[in-house]
Design a protein around this motif. Structure first.
Motif, short mmCIF file in Angstrom:
data_model
loop_
_atom_site.label_atom_id
_atom_site.label_comp_id
_atom_site.label_asym_id
_atom_site.label_seq_id
_atom_site.Cartn_x
_atom_site.Cartn_y
_atom_site.Cartn_z
N VAL A 157 7.64 56.61 56.99
CA VAL A 157 8.15 55.52 57.83
C VAL A 157 8.42 56.08 59.22
O VAL A 157 8.85 57.21 59.36
N LEU A 187 6.49 46.21 49.54
CA LEU A 187 7.20 45.78 50.75
C LEU A 187 7.35 44.27 50.78
O LEU A 187 8.43 43.75 51.05
N GLN A 217 9.85 41.97 53.04
CA GLN A 217 9.57 42.61 54.32
C GLN A 217 8.23 42.06 54.82
O GLN A 217 7.35 41.78 54.03
N SER A 267 7.54 45.82 58.61
CA SER A 267 7.74 47.11 57.96
C SER A 267 6.47 47.93 57.97
O SER A 267 6.50 49.14 57.93
N SER A 268 5.35 47.23 58.00
CA SER A 268 4.09 47.95 58.04
C SER A 268 3.07 47.15 58.83
O SER A 268 3.01 45.92 58.72
N ARG A 291 10.66 52.01 63.65
CA ARG A 291 10.92 52.52 62.30
C ARG A 291 10.03 51.83 61.28
O ARG A 291 10.51 51.36 60.25
N SER A 292 8.77 51.71 61.58
CA SER A 292 7.90 51.08 60.60
C SER A 292 6.72 51.99 60.29
O SER A 292 6.51 53.01 60.93
N TRP A 293 5.96 51.60 59.31
CA TRP A 293 4.85 52.41 58.84
C TRP A 293 3.58 51.85 59.47
O TRP A 293 3.16 50.75 59.15
N GLN A 327 15.81 39.35 61.52
CA GLN A 327 14.38 39.40 61.36
C GLN A 327 13.76 38.06 61.74
O GLN A 327 12.81 38.01 62.49
#
Lengths: 250, 511
Positions: free
Chosen positions: A43, A69, A74, A125-126, A151-153, B390
């Motif tokens: 990550v 995820l 997410q 998140s990705s 802070r994501s992939w 979010q």
């Protein structure tokens, strides 16, 4: 310059210094988890996947992690995929479609811009990007920085020729087909060792209708286990689809 | 001696009576007035920081080198304060500079300046505004912080005082703290290094009673007078009538005592903060290695961060200047992609830049100037697992993307209950209701919008799935699907059209 002065230099990496435990999530492939530092996809870093021929299972590789995820509510995004992502297959892999955003871009510039925006927003998140030949070190660096910031992939698919050039990505893997397996050659692994892995190809299930149910259940179980989030103690031994694979290749 | 002023009073006739009456009324008034006034007002509590070695510590926080601050007293240069490095040579306070040089020829002497002192105090005062909204300077050595208002934020006085003390130590300053319900008493307790905090007005007199009168913030003349009268402790003053004190030491002294004991409010002037951040430091010894500047830069960054936190903003860029004796100064401008107020970030970037900077000459001074600020985006810990945040920023991101790529570029996917592969999915939009059916047969991850005629040799690796449907509209299909690999390992989803030629069409890729 004295040795002390040298050691204080911020650009100097000391071999013995302990790596802080990095945030990762399980890949869903035990062999791959074992080969990666902190046991999973990193990550806050860019992962580069270099593929010689498409259709060797390069995207399937990511699905367990992506599915986990989305099931945790997410958001994930696919930027400039080469073909239309097929919703039924994604559902089979356990992806919650309402958390998956697909973005088509006209050119590479837009695709990179979009990826960067998505990464920086820290909402996704990705983010998976399919880059064309125009990818270069500068652009990859921007992605790496954006991934760190959000802070994501970040995942970027590049041509296999890019393996010869340098890149700021934290993790670089060359994917090839080899003897009914997916050969993953880790050529850069920040904080870990380089290695070559043979991963099973999982997407063959000839007696189609029959074995869908177990696939679904396994995928869900895998995702649940990942929620518990200890990659090392992860009890998943079988990949969701591996059962079908073992039985059914003729 | 102690009784002497009291004894005289009854001896005097009318005026004496008048005075005693006056005294009674005066004593009553302040007792009643403040209570009636103070009840609606919030109770105040002051923390005083006594910084006896402010200039010395600003020059050299490590205390290892022999450095002394000197002050001119009637044409003589006396040591005001010195580092532990200097005391090791036997140098101490009030020694003349010449005898100090005799003890340690390598001594660095820095002249004391009121202006500098005021400036340092002002800087520290600005730094202290992160703890309280009311901060006041009390030159030369005192900094006053009103802490009753910050109690809830920092949970308790003790925690706050400890925090202030330790943060100050990080900046390299040693302070003695005193806590009392009014500013003057707090100052006094700080000078006395009194560790017990006085939080109640009633206990104040009790606490002050045993402290020596030399600590009072009054003229040296008055102090001498008190000494001559045989009053060594503050407790002795409390028994004497205000009238006789006024007669002996003037009205100012009495007013001071009233304020000290909390009988009268003491007006404080809150600090006025500047609109930009500027710090300068003259190094006592020239430095030719940027690593040696660590402490000074860390302190500047700490202060900058405190400055930003107080204003709830971040810095976009700042200029850091290394001054050299004769050559032109080395100027470093540091820009941030996003405004920041984190000490760590500020300092890390600066020290990385410094380590890459080639110094043309030894550094004799530092200067930092920051004047472009903007609000920063914060991500606080979110109770609801970041879902609300979010949602908000998701729409922002999508808006931004749509603005550049067009509305059609973004979509989510849905499945449709249809056996025909082309019709088994459709596009949707994130804010539309999402509903899809699970449990599909084995399907490829990529689907081609239009099936492509296949020219290469493929090897079938699965059984055949027959899809024969759609007679009710124009897209009737009758296909036999199966999975096949080519020689490169690419896995396709292909079909033959039933009843037609043996040609294969690629419809999907198992990526």
């Amino acid at each position: 310059m004295t040795v002390e002065a040298l050691l204080k230099h911020p650009a100097l990496w000391k071999g013995r210094q302990q790596h802080e435990k990095r945030e990762t999530f399980s890949t869903g492939h035990p062999e791959l988890d074992a080969a990666l530092p902190s046991g999973g996809w990193p990550v806050g870093a860019l992962t580069e996947l270099m593929v010689a021929h498409e259709g060797v299972g390069e995207f399937t590789l990511l699905l367990p992690a992506l599915a986990a995820l989305t099931q945790q509510q997410q958001w994930i995004a696919l930027v400039a995929p080469p073909y239309t992502p097929y919703a039924p297959a994604l559902v089979n892999a356990g992806i919650a479609l309402e958390r998956l955003l697909v973005i088509d871009c006209n050119d590479a510039k837009d695709a990179y811009w979009t990826t960067e925006q998505l990464l920086r927003s820290a909402v996704f998140s990705s983010v998976v990007l399919w880059a064309d030949k125009s990818s270069d070190e500068r652009r990859q660096r921007r992605l790496q920085l954006a991934a760190e910031q959000g802070r994501s992939w970040a995942v970027c698919y590049r041509s296999h020729r890019a393996a010869r050039t340098s890149s700021p990505a934290g993790l670089r893997i060359v994917l090839q087909h080899s003897n009914q397996h997916l050969k993953a050659d880790i050529i850069k692994n920040r904080g870990g060792r380089l290695s070559t892995l043979q991963l099973k190809r999982n997407n063959v299930a000839p007696n189609n209708v029959g074995n869908i149910a177990p696939i679904k259940r396994n995928a869900a179980a895998a995702a649940r286990d990942k929620l518990k989030d200890n990659p090392k103690d992860n009890p998943i031994q079988d990949h969701p689809h591996s059962e079908g694979n073992n039985h059914n290749i003729h | 001696m102690n009784q002497s002023p009291n004894k005289k009073q009854p001896g005097e006739t009318q005026t004496g009576e008048k005075q005693t009456r006056e005294k009674q009324t005066r004593e009553k008034q302040p007792e009643e007035k403040p209570t009636s006034e103070k009840q609606p007002r919030r109770k105040q509590l002051w923390a005083s920081l006594y910084l006896p070695n402010l200039q010395l510590e600003s020059v050299n926080p490590e205390q290892s080198a022999p450095i002394a601050i000197i002050e001119r007293v009637s044409n003589r240069q006396l040591i005001n304060s010195c580092t532990t490095g200097a005391t090791a040579f036997g140098i101490n306070r009030s020694m003349t500079l010449n005898s100090a040089y005799a003890l340690c020829p390598a001594l660095t002497a820095v002249e004391y300046s009121d202006e500098k002192q005021q400036q340092l105090l002002q800087q520290l005062g600005e730094w202290a505004t992160q703890f309280s909204s009311v901060v006041s300077l009390h030159p030369p050595n005192h900094l006053l912080i009103e802490i009753a208002g910050s109690k809830r934020l920092f949970e308790s006085y003790q925690i706050l005082i400890k925090l202030i003390y330790s943060e100050l130590l990080k900046l390299g300053f040693n302070a003695q703290t005193g806590v009392a319900p009014n500013p003057l008493a707090a100052n006094l307790l700080a000078c006395a290094a009194c560790r017990t905090a006085v939080t109640q007005q009633e206990k104040l007199a009790e606490q002050l009673k045993d402290l020596p009168v030399t600590l009072l913030d009054v003229d040296a003349k008055i102090k001498a007078g008190l000494k001559q009268s045989g009053m060594h402790k503050i407790g002795a003053l409390l028994n004497i009538s205000p009238a006789s004190l006024t007669r002996r030491f003037g009205p100012g002294f009495n007013r001071y005592l009233d304020c000290l004991l909390g009988r009268h409010p003491y007006p404080v002037k809150p600090i006025r903060s500047s609109e930009f951040f500027e710090r300068a430091l003259d190094l006592p010894v020239e430095v030719d290695d940027t690593n040696a500047l660590q402490f000074a830069t860390q302190r500047m960054c700490n202060e900058l961060s405190a400055f930003l936190i107080t204003r709830d903003c971040g810095v976009n860029s700042y200029t850091f200047t290394l001054r050299h004796e004769q050559l032109q100064h080395t100027c470093i401008t540091i820009r941030f992609l996003q405004a920041t107020s984190q000490v760590q970030h500020l300092h890390q970037v600066l020290s990385e830049r410094l380590s890459q900077t080639e110094l043309p000459a030894p550094v004799c001074g530092l200067h930092m100037l920051a004047d472009t600020f903007s609000s920063i985006e914060r991500d606080g810990a979110d109770f609801f697992h970041k879902s609300q945040r979010q949602q908000k920023s998701l729409s922002e991101v999508i808006d931004k993307l749509c603005g550049r790529l067009g509305q059609d570029a973004l979509h989510t996917l849905l499945t449709v209950e249809d056996h025909r592969p082309e019709k088994a999915w459709k596009k949707s939009f994130p804010d539309c209701p999402q509903d899809y059916s699970p449990d599909w047969p084995q399907r490829p991850l990529w689907i081609l919008d239009k099936p492509k005629l296949c020219n290469c040799r493929l090897q079938r690796i699965s059984s055949i799935e027959r899809i024969e449907t759609g007679w009710w509209d124009d897209t009737d299909i009758r296909r036999d699907y199966f999975i096949a690999d080519d020689s490169q390992g690419t896995r396709y989803w292909v079909f033959k059209i039933r009843g037609e030629s043996n040609e294969l069409y690629i419809h999907g890729v198992f990526a």
